[in-house]
Design a protein around this motif. Structure first.
Motif, PDB file in Angstrom:
ATOM      1  N   CYS A 292       0.814  -1.228   0.000  1.00  0.00           N
ATOM      2  CA  CYS A 292       0.000   0.000   0.000  1.00  0.00           C
ATOM      3  C   CYS A 292       0.845   1.274   0.000  1.00  0.00           C
ATOM      4  O   CYS A 292       0.301   2.378   0.161  1.00  0.00           O
ATOM      5  CB  CYS A 292      -0.931   0.002   1.215  1.00  0.00           C
ATOM      6  N   LEU A 293       2.156   1.155  -0.166  1.00  0.00           N
ATOM      7  CA  LEU A 293       3.033   2.320  -0.043  1.00  0.00           C
ATOM      8  C   LEU A 293       2.757   3.346  -1.139  1.00  0.00           C
ATOM      9  O   LEU A 293       2.868   3.050  -2.326  1.00  0.00           O
ATOM     10  CB  LEU A 293       4.498   1.887  -0.101  1.00  0.00           C
ATOM     11  N   GLN A 294       2.404   4.567  -0.730  1.00  0.00           N
ATOM     12  CA  GLN A 294       2.100   5.644  -1.668  1.00  0.00           C
ATOM     13  C   GLN A 294       3.078   6.811  -1.559  1.00  0.00           C
ATOM     14  O   GLN A 294       3.253   7.559  -2.518  1.00  0.00           O
ATOM     15  CB  GLN A 294       0.681   6.165  -1.417  1.00  0.00           C
ATOM     16  N   HIS A 295       3.717   6.963  -0.399  1.00  0.00           N
ATOM     17  CA  HIS A 295       4.593   8.114  -0.178  1.00  0.00           C
ATOM     18  C   HIS A 295       5.889   7.631   0.469  1.00  0.00           C
ATOM     19  O   HIS A 295       5.855   7.050   1.557  1.00  0.00           O
ATOM     20  CB  HIS A 295       3.907   9.148   0.722  1.00  0.00           C
ATOM     21  N   LEU A 296       7.013   7.876  -0.189  1.00  0.00           N
ATOM     22  CA  LEU A 296       8.319   7.443   0.299  1.00  0.00           C
ATOM     23  C   LEU A 296       9.244   8.651   0.361  1.00  0.00           C
ATOM     24  O   LEU A 296       9.542   9.269  -0.660  1.00  0.00           O
ATOM     25  CB  LEU A 296       8.899   6.369  -0.622  1.00  0.00           C
ATOM     26  N   LEU A 318       3.244   4.007  -5.754  1.00  0.00           N
ATOM     27  CA  LEU A 318       3.991   5.140  -5.203  1.00  0.00           C
ATOM     28  C   LEU A 318       3.638   6.435  -5.931  1.00  0.00           C
ATOM     29  O   LEU A 318       3.862   6.560  -7.136  1.00  0.00           O
ATOM     30  CB  LEU A 318       5.488   4.876  -5.301  1.00  0.00           C
ATOM     31  N   GLN A 319       3.088   7.403  -5.192  1.00  0.00           N
ATOM     32  CA  GLN A 319       2.667   8.677  -5.767  1.00  0.00           C
ATOM     33  C   GLN A 319       3.661   9.807  -5.462  1.00  0.00           C
ATOM     34  O   GLN A 319       3.811  10.727  -6.261  1.00  0.00           O
ATOM     35  CB  GLN A 319       1.294   9.066  -5.226  1.00  0.00           C
ATOM     36  N   ARG A 339       9.715   5.460 -14.597  1.00  0.00           N
ATOM     37  CA  ARG A 339       9.195   4.091 -14.590  1.00  0.00           C
ATOM     38  C   ARG A 339       8.330   3.813 -13.360  1.00  0.00           C
ATOM     39  O   ARG A 339       7.802   2.706 -13.216  1.00  0.00           O
ATOM     40  CB  ARG A 339      10.363   3.103 -14.681  1.00  0.00           C
ATOM     41  N   LEU A 340       8.206   4.781 -12.483  1.00  0.00           N
ATOM     42  CA  LEU A 340       7.255   4.675 -11.377  1.00  0.00           C
ATOM     43  C   LEU A 340       5.904   5.129 -11.916  1.00  0.00           C
ATOM     44  O   LEU A 340       5.639   6.324 -12.040  1.00  0.00           O
ATOM     45  CB  LEU A 340       7.705   5.548 -10.202  1.00  0.00           C
ATOM     46  N   ILE A 341       5.057   4.205 -12.235  1.00  0.00           N
ATOM     47  CA  ILE A 341       3.889   4.495 -13.069  1.00  0.00           C
ATOM     48  C   ILE A 341       2.857   5.386 -12.389  1.00  0.00           C
ATOM     49  O   ILE A 341       2.030   6.003 -13.068  1.00  0.00           O
ATOM     50  CB  ILE A 341       3.215   3.182 -13.524  1.00  0.00           C
ATOM     51  N   SER A 342       2.882   5.495 -11.057  1.00  0.00           N
ATOM     52  CA  SER A 342       1.890   6.315 -10.353  1.00  0.00           C
ATOM     53  C   SER A 342       2.484   7.608  -9.808  1.00  0.00           C
ATOM     54  O   SER A 342       1.787   8.366  -9.123  1.00  0.00           O
ATOM     55  CB  SER A 342       1.270   5.514  -9.199  1.00  0.00           C
ATOM     56  N   LEU A 343       3.773   7.881 -10.099  1.00  0.00           N
ATOM     57  CA  LEU A 343       4.455   9.032  -9.504  1.00  0.00           C
ATOM     58  C   LEU A 343       3.879  10.353 -10.011  1.00  0.00           C
ATOM     59  O   LEU A 343       3.816  10.594 -11.214  1.00  0.00           O
ATOM     60  CB  LEU A 343       5.947   8.970  -9.823  1.00  0.00           C
ATOM     61  N   THR A 344       3.460  11.212  -9.074  1.00  0.00           N
ATOM     62  CA  THR A 344       2.943  12.540  -9.421  1.00  0.00           C
ATOM     63  C   THR A 344       3.659  13.665  -8.684  1.00  0.00           C
ATOM     64  O   THR A 344       3.633  14.802  -9.135  1.00  0.00           O
ATOM     65  CB  THR A 344       1.436  12.642  -9.104  1.00  0.00           C
TER      66      THR A 344
END
Length: 589
Positions: A292-296, A318-319, A339-344
């Motif tokens: 569930c990791l979204q923020h690193l 990962l957003q 390549r991080l497909i959800s990175l915004t």
């Protein structure tokens, strides 16, 4: 606070306004009577590494953090701490309310050290008066540096604080991880705990197996606790609902843990590892299985490279990733981030790759990472993205033109720009329009047909629509002269808007910089440009008024911040003076 209890190895104590951990109790060779070995939090307070007379009695993290006190002196000086409820009553209760508390700001909101975006409420004089007889109604409590060493009676805590949801216990004397389970039992509604700068011993596997789970805890702050990742992983099953974990400034360098069984923090959404010692991206990849990791947050580490292979499925959700103040120096690292497909949301400030880039490198990062909507804390809007991608495309095509006679060099250059083909496909004819003239492209291929629509009231009968073919290199200033001739609206009064359509139906203002050409705005065949008029003097006055208003708000903010800083510095000076006095007193005894 109690004095004189028998010292216990591992216990946290407060001596002369300094904190220490008891590491040894017993005899010392060459000396008489029992002694207590201490490891000081402030290494400058110590004298050795736990050795004396050629014999080692304990070890320290710092070679100068240890010292020895005679047992009788220890018993007279060591403060062994209090319970949570005792500290709470002293801070919020009526019996100890005094002028010092009354001098605090009425309400002061700050952030936990190293913890972004979570506010802790410091209740001042007016709030204290309202809470004196209402401790039971507290939903947030801040007990920083209150010499708390234990939870105390869980039943009493539960009855006194039935609504407590957020608790800040930073810089206390907590010595065991079991405090988490004890808090969970005592405070069933507790969702957020800050344990920053508490040096806690790890429980044994047997203790963990017998301890109840803390089902309600969602946010846990463990900054400056001298932890390793393998130690943190040991407690994962006792906090099954954890969503945010903050581990700043722990000296962590490795993120592998063989005892995890593949079930590390199954609900964790935010992981804060800023200001640690992580240097190898391979260590970061150990976190890729967190479902569930979204923020690193990885700022302030020592990462040199980012290695994500094409087609990688790592960190699919990962957003946000914060990478400020690392040592990333290659544009290939930025390409990997694409390549991080959800990175915004991305932060890269303070890395050599941007520090050495002409113009700060923002446009190139935006162009290379296609999903960004936020870069270094600033929004990436549709207009900026298109401008950055076209600028980037123009630069790459120019470089390719310079090496077109060398197939190998051209192939290597293309390989270093993975988004080149996609951008050429996306902008179609515009890619040819922005190719340099040296490629031999005919003038006609760089022409673009635009519809000029006059909506200026001052144009009178000249209002209407004109279709013209103009070169993509035509500057905005020259376009205004063309519109002046067509619609009789003075160039100095013109406001030009590109009707973009598609994802961004709002017209974009393209008339503010006369030196930019139409290619900069990626204007394509069939584009519609609205021509309006405005009063330059009124616009200038409005701008001045807005600037004055902004300056006033800025001055007010700075004044509030200055007052807050003055209060904090005053408290710090008082604490420093008390610390020096206590140390001098202890040394004289």
């Amino acid at each position: 606070m109690p004095h004189g209890a028998a010292p216990r190895p591992g216990a946290r104590v407060h001596i002369g306004n300094c904190k220490a951990t008891v590491r040894y109790v017993g005899e010392v060779r060459g000396q008489t009577g029992p002694w207590v070995g201490l490891e000081w939090d402030d290494a400058a307070r110590g004298k050795n590494d736990g050795s004396t007379g050629g014999q080692a009695y304990f070890s320290c993290r710092s070679p100068s953090a240890g010292s020895f006190l005679r047992l009788d002196k220890y018993n007279s000086q060591a403060e062994l701490g209090c319970t949570v409820l005792e500290a709470l009553q002293r801070r919020y209760g009526d019996q100890d309310f005094n002028a010092d508390q009354a001098a605090e700001p009425a309400e002061q909101v700050s952030k936990a050290e190293g913890r972004k975006g979570v506010e802790w409420q410091f209740i001042g004089a007016d709030k204290v008066h309202a809470k004196i007889s209402q401790i039971q109604s507290l939903d947030k409590a801040t007990l920083i540096n209150c010499c708390i060493s234990s939870v105390g009676s869980k039943q009493e805590v539960r009855e006194s604080l039935p609504q407590l949801q957020e608790l800040d216990l930073s810089e206390n004397l907590l010595s065991s991880w079991l405090v988490l389970q004890q808090l969970g039992t005592a405070l069933p509604s507790l969702a957020c705990v800050n344990l920053t700068h508490n040096l806690m011993a790890m429980p044994t596997p047997e203790e963990l197996r017998g301890a109840p789970h803390n089902q309600s805890l969602r946010i846990l702050v463990l900054n400056k606790c001298c932890l390793s990742w393998s130690q943190v992983v040991l407690i994962q099953e006792s906090v099954p609902s954890l969503q945010e974990l903050h581990l700043c400034s722990n000296g962590i360098s490795q993120l592998s843990a063989s005892s995890s069984g593949g079930r590390q923090f199954s609900q964790l959404q935010l992981l804060d590892l800023e200001d640690n010692n992580i240097s190898d991206w391979a260590e970061v990849m150990h976190l890729s299985h967190l479902p569930c990791l979204q923020h690193l947050w990885l700022g302030g580490n020592q990462l040199q490279h980012i290695n994500l292979q094409p087609g990688s499925t790592a960190f699919q959700h990962l957003q946000t990733t914060l990478l400020r103040d690392n040592i990333l120096s290659s544009w290939g690292d930025v390409d990997s981030l694409n390549r991080l497909i959800s990175l915004t949301d991305l932060r890269l400030s303070g890395n050599p790759i941007l520090n050495d880039a002409r113009g700060g490198g923002r446009y190139e990062v935006v162009a290379r990472v296609q999903g960004l909507t936020m870069l270094n804390g600033s929004a990436v809007r549709h207009r900026e993205r298109r401008d950055c991608e076209l600028r980037y495309l123009r630069a790459v095509l120019g470089e390719l033109d310079e090496v077109k006679a060398d197939p190998q060099a051209a192939a290597a250059l293309k390989a270093s720009h993975p988004r080149l083909d996609a951008l050429q496909d996306q902008y179609g004819p515009m890619a040819g329009a922005i190719a340099p003239a040296s490629t031999g492209t005919a003038l006609s291929s760089s022409m673009v047909e635009v519809h000029l629509v006059c909506v200026a009231p001052s144009a009178g009968k000249k209002m209407g629509r004109q279709t013209k073919k103009v070169p993509g290199s035509l500057e905005v200033g020259k376009l205004k002269l063309l519109c002046q001739r067509l619609f009789k609206v003075p160039a100095a009064r013109q406001a030009l808007f590109l009707k973009a359509g598609g994802e961004n139906p709002m017209p974009d203002n393209i008339g503010e910089d006369d030196s930019k050409d139409l290619m900069f705005f990626s204007i394509e065949n069939g584009a519609e440009i609205l021509v309006d008029d405005f009063d330059p003097e009124a616009h200038a006055k409005q701008t001045l008024v807005q600037k004055a208003e902004d300056a006033r708000h800025h001055a007010a903010r700075m004044l509030r911040q200055t007052k807050a800083i003055d209060v904090i510095q005053s408290v710090q000076k008082q604490q420093h003076a008390e610390s020096l006095a206590s140390i001098q007193k202890a040394d004289n005894q």
